[in-house]
Design a protein around this motif. Structure first.
Motif, PDB file in Angstrom:
ATOM      1  N   THR A   1      18.758   4.312 -10.903  1.00 11.22           N
ATOM      2  CA  THR A   1      19.839   5.161 -11.416  1.00 11.22           C
ATOM      3  C   THR A   1      20.784   5.561 -10.292  1.00 11.22           C
ATOM      4  OG1 THR A   1      18.445   6.013 -13.199  1.00 11.22           O
ATOM      5  CG2 THR A   1      20.348   7.347 -12.577  1.00 11.22           C
ATOM      6  N   ALA A   2      20.226   5.884  -9.121  1.00 14.21           N
ATOM      7  CA  ALA A   2      21.057   6.241  -7.972  1.00 14.21           C
ATOM      8  C   ALA A   2      21.909   5.065  -7.512  1.00 14.21           C
ATOM      9  CB  ALA A   2      20.170   6.739  -6.832  1.00 14.21           C
TER      10      ALA A   2
ATOM     11  N   ARG B   1      23.057   2.668  -9.450  1.00 15.25           N
ATOM     12  CA  ARG B   1      24.164   2.565 -10.421  1.00 15.25           C
ATOM     13  C   ARG B   1      25.219   3.639 -10.157  1.00 15.25           C
ATOM     14  NH1 ARG B   1      19.687   2.026 -14.030  1.00 15.25           N
ATOM     15  NH2 ARG B   1      19.427  -0.132 -14.746  1.00 15.25           N
ATOM     16  N   ALA B   2      24.764   4.843  -9.857  1.00 16.04           N
ATOM     17  CA  ALA B   2      25.706   5.928  -9.596  1.00 16.04           C
ATOM     18  C   ALA B   2      26.547   5.649  -8.358  1.00 16.04           C
ATOM     19  CB  ALA B   2      24.945   7.249  -9.434  1.00 16.04           C
TER      20      ALA B   2
ATOM     21  N   ASP C   1      14.337   6.194 -10.916  1.00 13.46           N
ATOM     22  CA  ASP C   1      15.326   7.156 -10.413  1.00 13.46           C
ATOM     23  C   ASP C   1      16.206   6.518  -9.346  1.00 13.46           C
ATOM     24  OD1 ASP C   1      14.294   9.090 -12.098  1.00 13.46           O
ATOM     25  OD2 ASP C   1      13.022  10.003 -10.540  1.00 13.46           O
TER      26      ASP C   1
ATOM     27  N   ALA D   1      22.654   7.661  -0.410  1.00 21.71           N
ATOM     28  CA  ALA D   1      22.689   8.063  -1.819  1.00 21.71           C
ATOM     29  C   ALA D   1      21.395   8.748  -2.252  1.00 21.71           C
ATOM     30  CB  ALA D   1      22.944   6.840  -2.701  1.00 21.71           C
ATOM     31  N   THR D   2      20.256   8.380  -1.647  1.00 21.90           N
ATOM     32  CA  THR D   2      18.970   8.882  -2.125  1.00 21.90           C
ATOM     33  C   THR D   2      18.365   9.977  -1.266  1.00 21.90           C
ATOM     34  OG1 THR D   2      17.744   7.189  -0.891  1.00 21.90           O
ATOM     35  CG2 THR D   2      18.463   6.618  -3.137  1.00 21.90           C
TER      36      THR D   2
END
Length: 342
Positions: free
Chosen positions: A136-137, A139-140, A133, A325-326
């Motif tokens: 993925t964050a 990359r986002a 996860d 971001a997280t």
């Protein structure tokens, strides 16, 4: 809320922004990950070691630990600088930004090329799931992930690292103890070992002093065994290790979980230590940042960014953007027990 021996911020001490730790291999980054805080092991030579009890002069460094990346960046800015009593700091002249906090940007991950070191995954199934996860964050947030990236020699450093540390510990500790004012205390490693033996029942009911005794058996730093082990360590960790991985994929940094979930202390059987990613940057003398990443049954774990020598500003910027971001960090609390039941 911290100490110069690398101990982490105390649980519940959320009002304390930052503290100073020291690391040879993992003594900033591991306790930071296990306590859900940020820890930065700088490039060896960026921060003076004067006054620090030595273990290995080729790896030892002081570094900041704190609640957030910004706290750590602010403290690092006050720690850097050359010191005539620590020759290693001469290499840092002109390399430290005037203000590390000024470079923190929530958009710093956009376009950053990050290598995912899968050799340092697999600590725990829940960390595996949470780490995916987090990737993925990343990359986002605009990061370009090269996945997987092989880090050469990542698991081959231990034998030579231990050899180097034993030699350097004897040399460094004898110099340190010998320079202290005479107050009747041990002035050499050999004398310290004898003192411990005389006080074994009081001092060592749960552990021994095997590493001290192994270090005492070593000779001077002129011995070929030491010189060869040091050369091998630095070549494998630097030019053939981190530098090679960064160059092969044109990377800005390497990323992975710092270690498994925080383990519980077991005085009788020993701590359950499953491993960590700390050795490659520690042996290389390169910077390593860990940032809170999540929890496994209430036990914190951290996510690491490490890279080339003197890349602290870049790593802090990535860690800051990752933090934003997280939102993985939680303020500490004095829980009566851990939520270990399924």
């Amino acid at each position: 809320c911290g100490s110069s021996s690398g101990s982490a911020v105390a649980p519940g001490a959320d009002l304390c922004a930052a503290a100073v730790g020291t690391e040879t291999d993992g003594s900033i980054t591991c306790p930071a990950a296990m306590n859900g805080i940020v820890g930065l092991k700088p490039t060896v030579g960026l921060v003076s070691r004067s006054g620090v009890i030595p273990i290995s002069h080729s790896q030892d460094t002081a570094g900041p630990m704190g609640r957030t990346v910004e706290d750590v960046a602010l403290l690092l800015g006050g720690m850097v600088g050359t010191d005539l009593t620590d020759p290693a700091t001469a290499a840092s002249a002109g390399r430290a930004p005037a203000d590390y906090a000024r470079g923190l940007d929530p958009r710093a991950l956009a376009g950053a090329r990050l290598g995912v070191v899968r050799a340092f995954f697999g600590w725990h199934p829940e960390i595996e799931s949470q780490a995916e996860d987090l990737l993925t964050a990343l990359r986002a947030a605009g990061a370009i992930l090269v996945d997987p990236v092989e880090l050469p020699n990542a698991n081959d450093l231990d034998p030579n690292e231990i050899e180097v540390m034993l030699y350097e510990f004897k040399h460094g500790l004898n110099s340190y103890l010998g320079a202290l004012p005479e107050r009747g205390q041990p002035r050499t490693l050999a004398a310290l070992i004898e003192f411990n033996r005389a006080q074994a029942a009081r001092e060592m009911p749960w552990f021994g002093q095997e590493l001290l005794e192994q270090a005492e058996s070593k000779g001077p730093l002129t011995e070929e065994t030491y010189r060869q082990a040091l050369e091998t360590c630095q070549r494998q960790a630097r030019a053939e290790g981190i530098d090679a991985a960064l160059a092969a994929h044109r990377l800005d940094a390497l990323v992975c979980p710092t270690m498994g979930p925080a383990y519980l202390i077991d005085w009788v059987n020993g701590d359950h230590y499953g491993g960590s990613c700390t050795s490659p940057p520690a042996v290389a003398g390169y910077p390593h940042l860990t940032v809170p990443a999540g929890f496994v049954h209430g036990l914190p774990w951290g996510f690491s960014f490490f890279g080339a020598a003197w890349s602290e500003a870049k790593l802090l910027a990535y860690g800051y953007a990752f933090e934003r971001a997280t939102g993985a960090r939680r303020p500490p609390a004095f829980a009566p027990t851990l939520p270990l039941a399924p």
